[in-house]
Design an enzyme around this catalytic site. Structure first.
Site, short mmCIF file in Angstrom:
data_model
loop_
_atom_site.label_atom_id
_atom_site.label_comp_id
_atom_site.label_asym_id
_atom_site.label_seq_id
_atom_site.Cartn_x
_atom_site.Cartn_y
_atom_site.Cartn_z
CG HIS A 1 -3.13 1.19 -2.34
ND1 HIS A 1 -1.78 1.08 -2.54
CD2 HIS A 1 -3.72 0.38 -3.25
CE1 HIS A 1 -1.56 0.25 -3.55
NE2 HIS A 1 -2.72 -0.19 -3.99
CB SER B 1 1.94 2.34 -9.73
OG SER B 1 1.92 0.96 -10.04
CD GLN C 1 -8.74 -2.30 -12.15
OE1 GLN C 1 -7.92 -3.20 -12.31
NE2 GLN C 1 -8.68 -1.47 -11.11
CG LEU D 1 -1.85 -1.22 1.36
CD1 LEU D 1 -2.73 -1.06 2.60
CD2 LEU D 1 -2.70 -1.41 0.12
CD GLU E 1 -11.29 9.63 -11.77
OE1 GLU E 1 -10.38 10.47 -12.00
OE2 GLU E 1 -12.49 9.93 -11.66
CE LYS E 2 -1.85 3.61 -10.91
NZ LYS E 2 -1.46 2.48 -11.80
CG ASP E 3 -6.48 -0.05 -15.07
OD1 ASP E 3 -7.08 0.21 -16.14
OD2 ASP E 3 -5.94 -1.14 -14.86
#
Length: 283
Positions: free
Chosen positions: A37, A185, A153, A33, A148-150
Site C-alpha cells: 500500500h 496482501s 481489477q 496497510l 498490478e497484483k489484481d
C-alpha cells in the site's frame, strides 16, 4: 493530516487542498496497510502535491459474510503509517455513508466482471466497481493508483473510467513482494505459518512459466504442475489472456500475456499475476 469520517468533511479537506493549487491523487484501500500500500502512496506523492487515502472495508465485494467479518483491521496502525508518510487526508467513512439506506445503484463492467477471477468470486468486481466509482465522485482526484497484483481489477477500473468518462488517470503500480517472492496482501496475515510458507508456490509457478515459455497451453500445464507440488495449495483459477483486453488466447501468442492465478491456502484465497511478453512478441 486530516482524518475525515464523513463525506462532507473529506470534500472540505480536498477543497482546501485544491484552493492552494494542489493536484490530488487518490489511493483506495481497505486498510490493514503494508509496504505494498505504501508503494502506492509513494507513487501518488511523486505525481501530486496532495494525496488522499481511503480506508473502507467494502461489504459489497465479499461473497462470504464470514470473509468480511474476519478481514484484518488495524486503524491506529494505518493512520500512523499514513501520518509518517506525509499523507494530506484520509477518508474513513461508515458503510451507511457509502451505501445510504435504499441505495440501489450499481456499476459493473459486464464482460470483464464475470470472467476469470470474477467467475470464481461472483459479484466481487461489481462491488469493486461500485465502491470505486463512489470514491471517484467523492474525492474527484486527478488520478488514482492501483496495484498490478489484481490485474483483472486494474483492467476493470480502466474500462470503467473510459466508459463512464471519469476525468482522471489510472496509474498502475507494480506488485510489491516479500523477500521470498510472495505478493504482499492484507490476507497474508490470516495464513497459518505453514500456509504462509506454502503460498510462495504462487510466485514460483509464475517464475517457472516465465522461464519456460511455450504455447499458452504449455504455460498453463506448467503452472498446474508447480502448484500440484504444494499439497497445502488448492488451485481455484488459472487464466492466461491477452494483457490489455483480457481476451482469450491460444497457441503461441505474439502479444503480451496476463498470467493470473488464484489459489486457496487453509480457506484463504490468494491471487498473484504477472505480465509476460513472449520472446519476439509485440508489446
Amino acid at each position: 493530516m486530516d482524518v475525515c469520517t464523513t463525506i462532507p468533511d473529506l470534500r472540505r479537506a480536498v477543497g482546501g487542498l485544491r484552493a492552494g493549487g494542489s493536484k490530488v491523487g487518490l489511493v483506495p484501500t481497505m486498510g490493514y496497510l503494508h509496504a505494498g500500500h505504501m508503494r502506492l502512496v509513494a507513487e501518488a506523492q511523486a505525481r501530486a502535491e496532495a494525496v488522499v487515502v481511503s480506508i473502507f472495508v467494502n461489504p459489497t465485494q465479499f461473497g462470504d459474510p464470514k470473509d468480511l467479518e474476519s478481514y484484518p483491521r488495524n486503524t491506529e496502525g494505518d493512520l500512523e503509517m499514513l501520518r509518517e508518510a506525509g499523507v494530506q487526508a484520509v477518508l474513513m467513512p461508515q458503510v451507511s455513508d457509502i451505501y445510504p439506506e435504499g441505495a440501489e445503484t450499481i456499476v459493473e463492467t459486464e464482460r470483464l466482471a464475470g470472467m476469470l477471477h470474477g467467475a470464481v468470486r461472483p459479484g466481487h468486481y461489481r462491488g469493486v466497481c461500485t465502491v470505486v466509482a463512489k470514491l471517484f465522485n467523492i474525492v474527484q482526484p486527478d488520478f488514482a493508483c492501483f496495484g498490478e497484483k489484481d490485474y483483472q481489477q486494474l483492467q476493470i477500473i480502466r474500462t470503467m473510467v473510459r466508459d463512464l468518462h471519469f476525468p482522471l488517470e489510472i496509474v498502475p503500480v507494480p506488485t510489491v513482494r516479500e523477500a521470498d517472492g510472495l505478493a504482499m496482501s492484507s490476507r497474508n496475515a490470516r495464513l497459518t505459518p505453514e500456509d504462509r510458507a506454502a503460498a510462495v508456490v504462487l510466485s514460483r509457478a509464475l517464475d517457472a512459466v516465465e522461464a519456460a515459455g511455450g504455447s499458452v497451453e504449455q504455460m498453463a500445464e506448467k503452472i498446474r504442475q508447480v502448484i500440484a507440488t504444494e499439497p497445502r495449495a488448492t488451485l481455484r483459477g488459472l487464466d492466461i489472456t491477452e494483457a490489455r483486453t483480457l481476451a482469450p488466447v491460444t497457441g503461441h501468442s505474439k502479444a503480451s500475456l496476463a498470467v493470473m492465478i488464484s489459489a486457496e491456502f487453509g480457506g484463504i484465497l490468494l491471487i498473484d499475476q504477472r505480465e509476460i511478453t513472449p520472446q519476439g512478441a509485440s508489446t
